[in-house]
Design a protein around this motif. Sequence first.
Motif, mmCIF file in Angstrom:
data_model
loop_
_atom_site.group_PDB
_atom_site.id
_atom_site.type_symbol
_atom_site.label_atom_id
_atom_site.label_comp_id
_atom_site.label_asym_id
_atom_site.label_seq_id
_atom_site.Cartn_x
_atom_site.Cartn_y
_atom_site.Cartn_z
ATOM 1 N N LEU A 2 5.620 5.773 4.832
ATOM 2 C CA LEU A 2 4.842 6.876 5.374
ATOM 3 C C LEU A 2 3.979 6.437 6.551
ATOM 4 O O LEU A 2 3.532 7.250 7.329
ATOM 5 C CB LEU A 2 3.922 7.463 4.291
ATOM 6 N N PHE A 37 0.888 4.703 6.421
ATOM 7 C CA PHE A 37 -0.560 4.581 6.296
ATOM 8 C C PHE A 37 -0.872 3.805 5.018
ATOM 9 O O PHE A 37 0.007 3.548 4.210
ATOM 10 C CB PHE A 37 -1.270 5.933 6.330
ATOM 11 N N SER A 38 -2.104 3.431 4.876
ATOM 12 C CA SER A 38 -2.555 2.697 3.685
ATOM 13 C C SER A 38 -3.635 3.492 2.978
ATOM 14 O O SER A 38 -4.431 4.186 3.613
ATOM 15 C CB SER A 38 -3.132 1.333 4.059
ATOM 16 N N ILE A 39 -3.597 3.378 1.688
ATOM 17 C CA ILE A 39 -4.609 4.095 0.897
ATOM 18 C C ILE A 39 -5.513 3.100 0.191
ATOM 19 O O ILE A 39 -5.120 1.955 -0.077
ATOM 20 C CB ILE A 39 -3.959 5.024 -0.158
ATOM 21 N N GLY A 40 -6.672 3.569 -0.091
ATOM 22 C CA GLY A 40 -7.625 2.776 -0.871
ATOM 23 C C GLY A 40 -8.363 3.699 -1.828
ATOM 24 O O GLY A 40 -8.353 4.918 -1.677
ATOM 25 N N THR A 95 -7.011 4.480 4.574
ATOM 26 C CA THR A 95 -7.780 3.379 5.137
ATOM 27 C C THR A 95 -7.200 2.865 6.453
ATOM 28 O O THR A 95 -7.890 2.221 7.222
ATOM 29 C CB THR A 95 -7.832 2.210 4.148
ATOM 30 N N ARG A 96 -5.933 3.152 6.677
ATOM 31 C CA ARG A 96 -5.338 2.601 7.910
ATOM 32 C C ARG A 96 -4.143 3.455 8.237
ATOM 33 O O ARG A 96 -3.424 3.894 7.349
ATOM 34 C CB ARG A 96 -4.915 1.154 7.665
ATOM 35 N N HIS A 154 -5.370 3.934 -8.708
ATOM 36 C CA HIS A 154 -4.777 3.496 -7.454
ATOM 37 C C HIS A 154 -3.265 3.417 -7.563
ATOM 38 O O HIS A 154 -2.519 3.832 -6.663
ATOM 39 C CB HIS A 154 -5.363 2.124 -7.095
ATOM 40 N N ARG A 183 -0.278 5.511 -5.610
ATOM 41 C CA ARG A 183 0.796 4.870 -4.858
ATOM 42 C C ARG A 183 2.140 5.394 -5.310
ATOM 43 O O ARG A 183 3.024 5.685 -4.508
ATOM 44 C CB ARG A 183 0.706 3.360 -5.056
ATOM 45 N N LEU A 224 2.974 8.814 -4.008
ATOM 46 C CA LEU A 224 3.299 8.882 -2.587
ATOM 47 C C LEU A 224 4.651 8.256 -2.275
ATOM 48 O O LEU A 224 5.252 8.533 -1.236
ATOM 49 C CB LEU A 224 2.217 8.157 -1.779
ATOM 50 N N THR A 225 5.105 7.348 -3.161
ATOM 51 C CA THR A 225 6.308 6.604 -2.786
ATOM 52 C C THR A 225 7.479 6.930 -3.694
ATOM 53 O O THR A 225 8.238 6.048 -4.092
ATOM 54 C CB THR A 225 6.022 5.101 -2.858
#
Lengths: 525, 131
Positions: free
Chosen positions: B29, B31-34, B58-59, B90, B94, B97-98
């Motif tokens: 996707l 981006f990064s999540i936190g 986060t990014r 968390h 993840r 989303l994946t």
Amino acid sequence: MDNESQYSGYSYKSSHSRSSRKHRDRRDRHRSKSRDSSSRGDKSVTIQTPGEPLLDAESTRGDDRDDNWGETTTVVTGTSEHSISNEDLTRVTKDLEESTPLECKRFLGPALGGCLSFFALVTPLAFLILPQVLWRDALEPCGTPCEGLYVSLAFKLLVLLISSWALFLRPPRATLPRFFVFRCLLMVLVFLFVASYWLFYGVRVLEPRERDYRGIVEYAASLVDALLFIQYLALVLLEVRHLQPAFCLKVVRSTDGASRFYNVGHLSIQRAAVWVLDHYYSDFSVYNPALLNLPKSILSKKMTGFKVYSLDENTTNNSTGQSRAMIAAAARRRDNSHNEYYYEEAEMDRRVRKRKARLVVAVEEAFTHIKRLHEEEAASSPKHPREVMDPREAAQAIFAPMARAMQKYLRTTRQQAFHSMESILTHLQFCITHNMTPKAFLERYLTPGPTMQYQQQNGRGRQWTLVSEEPVTSSLRQGLVFSLRRLDFSLVVTVTPLPFLRLGEEFIDPKSHKFVMRLQSETSV
Amino acid sequence: MSVNPGQPVVAVVQRIEIKKLRQGENLILGFSIGGGMDQDPGQNPFSEDKTDKGIYVTRISPGGPADVAGLMMGDKIMQVNGWDMTMVTHDQARKRLTKKKEDVVRLLVTRKSLEEAVKQSMGKKYPCYKQ
């Protein structure tokens, strides 16, 4: 026994006082004026002088007094009918010093106890000896059992003797206002016991001239056994019972609020009072009456209040109304005295710190002037002939440069009443002898120590008055309040029981201590 | 957006649809999540409320699918394809989303500037998200 009136045991002031003699004479003259019996040149006068120099309220009026180190002697002229001249005063104090009529009461109780115990210890021996002396021929011979009994009797008496010496043969430390209940109980018990043994002995042995000597020896042995048990009882009642803490005493000094908390066991009020006083002398800082007052400049402003005049006809019920009006008016007025108090305190702190700095520097410098002479150096004198001094001379030699700084510091902290030049010199000599540093020397003056530090050893003791609403032989319980009064301050003691503790248990497996890092992961998707 | 336990969360959200990009055998996707329920919320630089345990972006890899779709760094993800993301761990986030079977993820994200934009243009109709 232990009964003693309140007015026994005068503590009297030693002949050297901190204040100049002029003031002491003036005060004593005032006091003798108020007392009829004491004046008119009577030699056996009993002046109740207010105790040691420490508590001499007069001596701490530092501001208007000439504070030289030496005694300033002034001459009191004229011996009027209502005054005592200086010579009479010194003579009277010498008389007081030599005559000790009131001290005997202190030793009466222990003397009685000693007699009783001596009597009790001698009794078994008397039981054994009397038949031998009086009718030896008629006695039946008694072999080995008697010898065994003799040995055991001897050892038990020895044990009694040693333990009595260890436990009870101590100089009494306090005289209590009422009977010490447990001690009286035990003495009565011992007396009754021994008396009843003598009674039976007299009736059964002496009169019919009993022949069975073994029985007599066993009788004596049973008396010694019983005495041992009474001593055990005495040990428990007098020494052990009050060791386990049960109450918490809060002791507050009435004049400056210094307070402490102590844990005591089950005691009667008078014994608790003695206990508290024992600890007072070493825990509480010395009472300094000069430190109590707000400076006059602040107080005087509060004094000027409003005067209320009532113009009504009926002035019957106006007193409370007036006072309330005055209080209300005073409250409405803008009061800045707290401000002045704050600044005055800050100024005082600054002054004390400055003087302290000067004192410390002066003392440090003074101590560098001398050093200890070692044995080896004494031999090598021809090159540098130095004057060898003993501690007293050394102390005098280095006292001069620090005297002024010391005097100023003591005056600023209002401690000048507690330390005379002589005492400072003695302390300096002591410190030099024991290789103390200047800081150790100054420790005595920088912080006000416990009262014990300022006591002079005189055999008269300290007079305290126990003030209590309950009879003083009743034991401590919750909510009890009593106070111990001295001439110008008192200690108020409040009793609270210690809380009952319910102790639970929780077992922690040593392997159960585990930790994780706090997560802050970032995942890319 | 304020998190009161037991109370409905009210926030102004934006719908973002991201098409996954195939890279080798992974669908990414970009981006990064936190964040998450099992994470330490105090270290989240993007949240206003430091006890907020939500999922934050986060990014963002520049030029990636998320960037193209308009996702911004610091966004809090409220929903992914209808699944709630405010109270998940968390790892659960993840996984949501994946998912390999999904090509497209539809996110509901919120950010501070959205609320302000709405306030500035009061009177216009705006999509309000209630959960």
